[in-house]
Design a protein around this motif. Sequence first.
Motif, mmCIF file in Angstrom:
data_model
loop_
_atom_site.group_PDB
_atom_site.id
_atom_site.type_symbol
_atom_site.label_atom_id
_atom_site.label_comp_id
_atom_site.label_asym_id
_atom_site.label_seq_id
_atom_site.Cartn_x
_atom_site.Cartn_y
_atom_site.Cartn_z
ATOM 1 N N ALA A 107 0.690 -1.002 0.133
ATOM 2 C CA ALA A 107 0.081 0.091 -0.358
ATOM 3 C C ALA A 107 0.842 1.241 -0.065
ATOM 4 O O ALA A 107 2.460 1.105 0.712
ATOM 5 N N LYS A 108 0.086 2.513 0.111
ATOM 6 C CA LYS A 108 1.068 3.157 -0.919
ATOM 7 C C LYS A 108 1.735 4.325 0.667
ATOM 8 O O LYS A 108 0.419 4.284 1.704
ATOM 9 N N LYS A 109 2.471 4.379 1.056
ATOM 10 C CA LYS A 109 3.434 4.887 2.205
ATOM 11 C C LYS A 109 2.553 6.095 2.394
ATOM 12 O O LYS A 109 2.311 6.798 1.710
ATOM 13 N N ASP A 110 1.750 5.933 3.944
ATOM 14 C CA ASP A 110 1.580 7.509 4.529
ATOM 15 C C ASP A 110 -0.039 7.956 3.420
ATOM 16 O O ASP A 110 -0.510 8.772 4.288
ATOM 17 N N SER A 111 -0.804 6.969 2.937
ATOM 18 C CA SER A 111 -1.847 7.591 2.534
ATOM 19 C C SER A 111 -2.693 6.936 3.339
ATOM 20 O O SER A 111 -4.162 7.251 3.096
ATOM 21 N N LEU A 112 -2.838 6.221 4.351
ATOM 22 C CA LEU A 112 -3.994 5.838 5.040
ATOM 23 C C LEU A 112 -4.242 7.212 5.971
ATOM 24 O O LEU A 112 -3.938 7.714 7.215
ATOM 25 N N GLU A 113 -5.833 7.337 5.946
ATOM 26 C CA GLU A 113 -6.300 8.208 6.481
ATOM 27 C C GLU A 113 -7.242 7.295 8.052
ATOM 28 O O GLU A 113 -7.206 8.257 8.682
ATOM 29 N N ASP B 258 -13.066 4.454 10.488
ATOM 30 C CA ASP B 258 -13.555 4.096 8.745
ATOM 31 C C ASP B 258 -15.291 3.140 9.187
ATOM 32 O O ASP B 258 -15.561 2.873 8.050
ATOM 33 N N GLY B 259 -15.458 2.562 10.266
ATOM 34 C CA GLY B 259 -16.774 1.862 9.882
ATOM 35 C C GLY B 259 -17.858 2.633 10.564
ATOM 36 O O GLY B 259 -17.702 3.713 10.916
ATOM 37 N N GLU B 260 -19.224 1.995 10.314
ATOM 38 C CA GLU B 260 -20.003 3.465 10.192
ATOM 39 C C GLU B 260 -21.122 2.034 10.870
ATOM 40 O O GLU B 260 -21.620 0.916 9.730
#
Length: 124
Positions: free
Chosen positions: A108-114, A120-122
């Motif tokens: 996964a792209k480094k530093d992309s997880l927000e 992130d759940g609803e």
Amino acid sequence: MANFKKSEIGKIEEIEKNYENGKVFLHDILNLTSSEISITKMPKGTKLPFNHKHKQNEEIYIFLKGEGIFTIDGEKIEIKEGTLIKVLPEGIRTMEAKDDLEYICIQAKKDSLEQFGLGDGELC
């Protein structure tokens, strides 16, 4: 259009005979848009014939079976079932299997997880 995609890759112990180089990439199988995931089976005595690094993706390795040596930037690291390793894009890496080795690798792209987990759940 469904909100999911299901696929089958077969038994992990059969990956090396069913997929080229004992590795199956899930990007195309599942139409992934946020990461690349591969599942690999390396037979005992196998060594990757190259060192590599990445331009932007970090890799997370999850070792499921076997033992081996993971070399990162010249440092030899013992790996076995249950070992987890994160390698930054710049890390030069290679691996060898002392025993039949099975693992999952997530790119996964480094530093992309927000967001992650409950952030992130609803509830629906």
